[in-house]
Design a protein around this motif. Structure first.
Motif, PDB file in Angstrom:
ATOM      1  N   PRO A  28       0.803  -1.229   0.000  1.00 48.92           N
ATOM      2  CA  PRO A  28       0.000   0.000   0.000  1.00 48.92           C
ATOM      3  C   PRO A  28       0.836   1.279   0.000  1.00 48.92           C
ATOM      4  CG  PRO A  28       0.092  -0.887   2.203  1.00 48.92           C
ATOM      5  CD  PRO A  28       0.838  -1.855   1.306  1.00 48.92           C
ATOM      6  N   MET A  29       1.946   1.266  -0.766  1.00 47.49           N
ATOM      7  CA  MET A  29       2.770   2.464  -0.887  1.00 47.49           C
ATOM      8  C   MET A  29       3.630   2.350  -2.141  1.00 47.49           C
ATOM      9  SD  MET A  29       5.801   1.754   1.930  1.00 47.49           S
ATOM     10  CE  MET A  29       6.306   3.424   1.856  1.00 47.49           C
ATOM     11  N   ALA A  30       3.952   3.506  -2.713  1.00 49.95           N
ATOM     12  CA  ALA A  30       4.941   3.550  -3.792  1.00 49.95           C
ATOM     13  C   ALA A  30       6.289   3.795  -3.133  1.00 49.95           C
ATOM     14  CB  ALA A  30       4.596   4.663  -4.776  1.00 49.95           C
ATOM     15  N   MET A  31       7.321   3.105  -3.598  1.00 48.72           N
ATOM     16  CA  MET A  31       8.631   3.225  -2.977  1.00 48.72           C
ATOM     17  C   MET A  31       9.711   3.003  -4.017  1.00 48.72           C
ATOM     18  SD  MET A  31      10.009   1.123   0.303  1.00 48.72           S
ATOM     19  CE  MET A  31      11.640   1.356   0.919  1.00 48.72           C
ATOM     20  N   PHE A  85      19.204   7.482  -1.765  1.00 49.02           N
ATOM     21  CA  PHE A  85      18.141   7.457  -0.769  1.00 49.02           C
ATOM     22  C   PHE A  85      16.974   6.589  -1.216  1.00 49.02           C
ATOM     23  CE2 PHE A  85      17.413  10.895  -3.696  1.00 49.02           C
ATOM     24  CZ  PHE A  85      16.036  11.071  -3.817  1.00 49.02           C
ATOM     25  N   LEU A  86      16.299   6.043  -0.223  1.00 47.54           N
ATOM     26  CA  LEU A  86      15.007   5.407  -0.440  1.00 47.54           C
ATOM     27  C   LEU A  86      13.960   6.494  -0.304  1.00 47.54           C
ATOM     28  CD1 LEU A  86      15.402   2.188   1.724  1.00 47.54           C
ATOM     29  CD2 LEU A  86      15.461   2.343  -0.770  1.00 47.54           C
ATOM     30  N   TYR A  87      12.946   6.442  -1.128  1.00 45.75           N
ATOM     31  CA  TYR A  87      11.846   7.400  -1.023  1.00 45.75           C
ATOM     32  C   TYR A  87      10.533   6.629  -1.078  1.00 45.75           C
ATOM     33  CZ  TYR A  87      11.572   6.708  -6.068  1.00 45.75           C
ATOM     34  OH  TYR A  87      11.468   6.135  -7.303  1.00 45.75           O
ATOM     35  N   GLY A  88       9.530   7.177  -0.498  1.00 46.72           N
ATOM     36  CA  GLY A  88       8.247   6.495  -0.517  1.00 46.72           C
ATOM     37  C   GLY A  88       7.088   7.433  -0.283  1.00 46.72           C
ATOM     38  N   PHE A  89       5.955   6.998  -0.783  1.00 47.98           N
ATOM     39  CA  PHE A  89       4.689   7.710  -0.612  1.00 47.98           C
ATOM     40  C   PHE A  89       3.738   6.789   0.149  1.00 47.98           C
ATOM     41  CE2 PHE A  89       6.565   9.514  -4.426  1.00 47.98           C
ATOM     42  CZ  PHE A  89       6.359  10.869  -4.255  1.00 47.98           C
ATOM     43  N   PRO A  90       3.695   6.910   1.487  1.00 48.83           N
ATOM     44  CA  PRO A  90       2.800   6.048   2.265  1.00 48.83           C
ATOM     45  C   PRO A  90       1.345   6.244   1.831  1.00 48.83           C
ATOM     46  CG  PRO A  90       4.321   7.225   3.684  1.00 48.83           C
ATOM     47  CD  PRO A  90       4.461   7.816   2.316  1.00 48.83           C
TER      48      PRO A  90
END
Length: 133
Positions: A37-40, A105-110
């Motif tokens: 349930p997130m884009a990462m 870096f890791l990035y994400g959109f919860p």
């Protein structure tokens, strides 16, 4: 169902709209990712490169895995380095400038399961360059 993604198995992608950044989308680019349930993703900037000032509706996080960066969020300028995590509120104007050691870096959109739904809005390049003085 569990979702597993490998950084090593992904190809680097670029998009001139995003500036110099190279990225690998781990979750959020494939219908099978609906279980997560997130884009990462994982991203990289070489020394002196930047991800230009932009904003989007969704909140985002960065976790620094290598190097360091100067990051602007709205009117606040901060140095981010290995092991640090930064939360970017939805709608916040933000961008980064990689220091001499580069930046990964890791990035994400919860809560955002589809990366393509992130509505990126970049600031005009001439008036919106990051000010790192």
């Amino acid at each position: 169902m569990t979702s597993i993604a490998s950084i090593a198995s992904q190809d680097w992608q670029t998009n001139p709209t995003f500036g110099d950044v190279k990225y690998k989308t781990l979750f959020g680019s494939d219908p099978q990712d609906a279980n997560a349930p997130m884009a990462m993703g994982h991203a990289r900037l070489e020394a002196g490169q930047e991800l230009g000032l932009h904003h989007h509706d969704d909140a985002e996080f960065y976790f620094c895995t290598r190097g360091s960066v100067m990051m602007r969020i709205n009117d606040t300028l901060s140095r981010v380095e290995v092991g640090m995590t930064i939360y970017i509120p939805g709608g916040a104007l933000h961008g980064v400038y990689a220091e001499e050691d580069g930046f990964e870096f890791l990035y994400g959109f919860p809560g955002q399961a589809d990366f393509s739904s992130a509505n990126y809005q970049f600031v005009d390049e001439k008036s919106g360059r990051l000010a790192y003085t």
